[in-house]
Scaffold this active site. Sequence first.
Site, short mmCIF file in Angstrom:
data_model
loop_
_atom_site.label_atom_id
_atom_site.label_comp_id
_atom_site.label_asym_id
_atom_site.label_seq_id
_atom_site.Cartn_x
_atom_site.Cartn_y
_atom_site.Cartn_z
N TYR A 92 70.33 -121.62 8.03
CA TYR A 92 70.38 -122.24 9.35
C TYR A 92 71.66 -123.07 9.41
O TYR A 92 71.73 -124.16 8.86
CB TYR A 92 69.12 -123.08 9.52
CG TYR A 92 68.94 -123.82 10.83
CD1 TYR A 92 69.89 -123.82 11.84
CD2 TYR A 92 67.77 -124.53 11.05
CE1 TYR A 92 69.68 -124.50 13.03
CE2 TYR A 92 67.55 -125.23 12.24
CZ TYR A 92 68.52 -125.21 13.22
OH TYR A 92 68.32 -125.91 14.39
N LYS A 123 70.90 -118.08 11.08
CA LYS A 123 70.66 -118.68 12.39
C LYS A 123 71.88 -119.54 12.65
O LYS A 123 72.12 -120.52 11.94
CB LYS A 123 69.39 -119.51 12.38
CG LYS A 123 69.26 -120.36 13.60
CD LYS A 123 67.98 -121.12 13.56
CE LYS A 123 67.92 -122.26 14.55
NZ LYS A 123 68.96 -122.38 15.53
C1 MN9 Z 1 70.63 -128.76 18.59
C2 MN9 Z 1 69.52 -127.85 19.00
O1 MN9 Z 1 68.39 -128.25 19.16
N1 MN9 Z 1 69.86 -126.58 19.15
C3 MN9 Z 1 68.93 -125.59 19.53
C4 MN9 Z 1 68.87 -124.53 18.50
O2 MN9 Z 1 69.58 -124.48 17.54
C5 MN9 Z 1 69.26 -124.94 20.86
O3 MN9 Z 1 68.20 -124.09 21.23
C6 MN9 Z 1 69.51 -125.97 21.93
O4 MN9 Z 1 68.38 -126.79 22.06
C7 MN9 Z 1 69.82 -125.31 23.27
O5 MN9 Z 1 70.92 -124.52 23.13
C8 MN9 Z 1 70.00 -126.36 24.36
O6 MN9 Z 1 71.17 -127.09 24.18
C1 PYR Z 2 66.75 -124.29 18.21
C2 PYR Z 2 66.36 -124.22 16.85
O1 PYR Z 2 66.51 -123.26 16.22
C3 PYR Z 2 65.74 -125.36 16.27
O2 PYR Z 2 65.16 -126.12 17.00
O3 PYR Z 2 65.81 -125.51 15.06
#
Ligand code: MN9
Ligand code: PYR
Length: 280
Positions: A143, A173
Amino acid sequence: MASPKRRLQGLVAATITPMTEHGEINFSVIGQYVDYLVEEQGVKNIFVNGTTGEGLSLSISERCRVAEEWVTRGRNKLDQIVIHVGALSLKESQELAQHAAKIGADGIAVIAPFFLKPWNKDILVNFLKEVAAAAPALPFYYYHIPALTGVKIRAEELLDGIQEKIPTFQGLKFSDTDLLDFGQCVDQNRQRQFAFLFGVDEQLLSALVMGATGAVGSTYNYLGKKTNQMLEAFERKDFSSALNYQEDPRGAAVNVSWSTASLSREGRASLKGGTSPSRW
Ligand SMILES: CC(=O)N[C@H](C=O)[C@@H](O)[C@H](O)[C@H](O)CO
Ligand SMILES: CC(=O)C(=O)O
């Protein structure tokens, strides 16, 4: 026990961790949450205890119980359940990985340790390798979320030779806006069956162009259906419709005051219905 299965693809909802008004985990709504994702959003894969789920702000025993509840409730309804098991302590991360294997999760994901941090690729790969080895039957995902971990080792560099070190490595990811790095990851690993899961929802269309095989994100909790339509439009090369769909997560992201780098406290509260407490 989970079998090494088909490649994880399509949308993966990063689940929130529901809490009661007293700040305790509300396990009782997880069953309904599964049904809502499947029936209302058409999303059959989940990513538990990640950023959106506040995994790093929960205790280890809470993380185990949350994972267990999702696996129990999701059995026979969801396709794949990936548990995020990253932690600052290798030992805790290994415990979480073993637990995920024991309860029958379909995969584990790990972020880079973010306080005492790996300063080069080898140190990071060794950490990941030791965690992966604790769950040798489970597909392993790295990740990559440099804006939050502060570990800026490029994903492309990390992936170079990774399967020799981590035989269960199955994908990435990628939660960063650097599409050049993402595209290079895809290009340089075309002969491998890795999953390239993009994690900046607002940029997913661009990542599809670069070869993303799926996406993990918070917005798929409520924009899953629309985003599936975007994936379909992309498949049939209807890029103007796809672009229309892409505007949605961007708008929603602004509305709940998220940034692409970090989901704010307000954003999280809003995902939980406005009033639900957070752990940070
Ligand atoms: C920092 C964070 O939470 N990133 C999420 C996944 O990695 C995303 O799904 C974001 O929430 C999304 O892109 C909205 O900014
Ligand atoms: C967005 C995502 O992958 C997380 O919430 O970890």
